[in-house]
Design an enzyme around this catalytic site. Structure first.
Site, short mmCIF file in Angstrom:
data_model
loop_
_atom_site.label_atom_id
_atom_site.label_comp_id
_atom_site.label_asym_id
_atom_site.label_seq_id
_atom_site.Cartn_x
_atom_site.Cartn_y
_atom_site.Cartn_z
N THR A 192 42.09 2.81 78.88
CA THR A 192 41.89 1.45 79.39
C THR A 192 43.27 0.85 79.63
O THR A 192 44.22 1.17 78.92
CB THR A 192 41.14 0.62 78.32
OG1 THR A 192 39.81 1.11 78.25
CG2 THR A 192 41.11 -0.87 78.65
N ARG A 220 25.50 -0.38 79.44
CA ARG A 220 26.38 -0.87 78.37
C ARG A 220 27.65 -1.53 78.93
O ARG A 220 28.28 -1.03 79.85
CB ARG A 220 26.77 0.31 77.48
CG ARG A 220 27.73 -0.03 76.33
CD ARG A 220 29.16 0.26 76.68
NE ARG A 220 30.05 0.05 75.53
CZ ARG A 220 31.38 0.00 75.62
NH1 ARG A 220 31.97 0.11 76.77
NH2 ARG A 220 32.11 -0.18 74.55
N GLY A 222 31.35 -3.24 77.57
CA GLY A 222 32.21 -3.35 76.39
C GLY A 222 32.91 -4.70 76.33
O GLY A 222 32.48 -5.69 76.93
N ASP A 223 34.03 -4.72 75.61
CA ASP A 223 34.76 -5.98 75.41
C ASP A 223 35.66 -6.35 76.58
O ASP A 223 35.99 -7.53 76.76
CB ASP A 223 35.65 -5.84 74.16
CG ASP A 223 36.67 -4.72 74.33
OD1 ASP A 223 36.26 -3.60 74.73
OD2 ASP A 223 37.87 -4.95 74.10
N THR A 243 42.34 -2.90 73.69
CA THR A 243 41.78 -1.58 74.01
C THR A 243 41.24 -0.94 72.75
O THR A 243 41.87 -1.05 71.69
CB THR A 243 42.82 -0.66 74.66
OG1 THR A 243 42.24 0.64 74.79
CG2 THR A 243 44.11 -0.56 73.84
N GLY A 244 40.09 -0.32 72.85
CA GLY A 244 39.52 0.32 71.66
C GLY A 244 38.01 0.31 71.75
O GLY A 244 37.44 0.09 72.82
N GLY A 246 34.86 -1.06 72.01
CA GLY A 246 34.54 -2.41 72.45
C GLY A 246 33.55 -3.18 71.61
O GLY A 246 33.67 -4.40 71.44
N1 ASP Z 1 37.47 -1.26 75.14
C1 ASP Z 1 36.89 -0.38 76.10
C2 ASP Z 1 35.38 -0.47 76.01
O1 ASP Z 1 34.86 -0.53 74.91
C3 ASP Z 1 37.30 1.06 75.95
C4 ASP Z 1 38.75 1.31 75.54
O2 ASP Z 1 39.56 0.41 75.53
O3 ASP Z 1 39.09 2.48 75.24
O4 ASP Z 1 34.72 -0.41 77.02
#
Ligand code: ASP
Length: 324
Positions: A192, A220, A222-223, A243-244, A246
């Site tokens: 991301t 779905r 995410g954040d 990033t992570g 979500g």
């Molecule tokens: N945060 C992103 C999501 O959950 C994915 C990521 O940042 O790796 O869609």
């Protein structure tokens, strides 16, 4: 040196230090956080990542020197990363369970608290551009799916077939997961992208763009496209991109919480980011965050083994890194 002279120097330094530490501009970027072992990313590949992050930072700095706004710099920098197959955004987006690429992006500016976001779009080449269009040229903050594409088309943005986002490695990641019938692994989602900027007018802006998580189902989201979860900006505090995993970031109201920690508890940007990553770890969530405050102080925090990241400041300080 006599006492008076020493006192004069000490007082001058004391008075001038805050002025000197105020940056004219600053940019911080990420290209995703995740579990990564040095041995698994070849030296050559590491250089490719670093070169792309460097190209993005350099373009952003050029734009700022020419007087571009923080928001336009966020978009320009993220476009470079979206157009690269290395990152899980735009061209290199991961695949959903149905074998499609569904992209999310958001942007927010700190002087007006205006924001724009798109989610689940399948044919907008640069989703961060669509987020900016929503912010500037619609009555809304958040558009999704076909409606978002229709709006982007009307704004004259580049539309591409979903196959444009195909990359062999991301497709193989999906196939591997489908075979294992596992929900996800954080490694497969890495990449991301995000950017936070302080511009020469003292304004802050942040943006995030992603393909989401490999094997995601049921539309779905995410954040990344959610203002307050994956992206936030406020001139009173800082600009943030996350990033992570979500779902954890949404539950924590992650980005907005960092701003609140600064506003209500007077934490520095680094302290606030560390505090929020602690909360993420307590829930057993994984990921990272980048942020810049109104003085140009930078934070880059994560609880994974690595995060593609970098920053540049008007005083010449620059860093590009991958691992802890
Ligand atoms: N945060 C992103 C999501 O959950 C994915 C990521 O940042 O790796 O869609």
């Amino acid at each position: 040196m006599n006492f008076k002279k020493t006192l004069f120097i000490v007082l001058t330094l004391f008075i001038c230090t805050p002025v000197f530490s105020q940056q004219k501009y600053a940019i911080v970027i990420h290209g995703g956080a995740g579990v990564m072992a040095k041995s698994e990313i070849s030296g050559e590949r590491q250089l490719e990542y670093k070169a792309k992050l460097n190209e993005a930072l350099n373009l952003g700095e050029e734009m700022l020197k020419e007087g571009a706004t923080a928001t336009d710099v966020v978009v320009g920098v993220i476009n470079i990363l979206e157009d690269s197959p290395l990152f899980n955004a735009g061209k290199g987006a991961v695949f959903s369970h149905d074998g499609k690429n569904e992209l999310d992006a958001s942007i927010m500016e700190g002087n007006t608290l205006n924001a724009g976001a798109v989610a689940g779009v399948q044919d907008i080449k640069n989703p961060i551009d669509a987020a900016r269009e929503v912010m500037y040229n619609s009555d809304h903050v958040f558009l999704s799916g076909k409606g978002a594409s229709e709006f982007a088309k009307k704004q004259g943005l580049e539309i591409v077939p979903n196959t444009y986002f195909y990359t062999k490695s991301r497709h193989e990641s999906l196939e591997k997961l489908l075979k294992k019938e596992r929900e996800r692994t954080s490694k497969d989602n890495m990449g991301t992208v995000g950017c936070a900027v302080l511009d020469t007018n003292g304004n802050l802006s942040a943006g995030t763009s992603t393909g989401g998580m490999t094997n995601k189902k049921y539309g779905r989201i995410g954040d990344a496209p959610i203002i307050g979860a994956g992206t936030y900006a406020n001139n009173k505090t800082c600009a943030i991109s996350c990033t992570g995993h979500g779902e954890y970031y949404i539950r924590l109201g992650f980005a907005r919480d960092i701003s609140a920690l600064m506003e209500y508890k007077n934490l520095s940007v680094s302290e606030a980011c560390r505090e929020e990553i602690k909360k993420l770890s307590e829930l057993e969530g994984t990921g990272g965050v980048i942020a810049v405050d109104a003085k140009g102080n930078i934070a880059m925090e994560f609880n994974t083994s690595g995060m593609f990241r970098g920053f540049i400041k008007s005083n010449g300080e620059k860093e590009i890194a991958i691992f802890k």
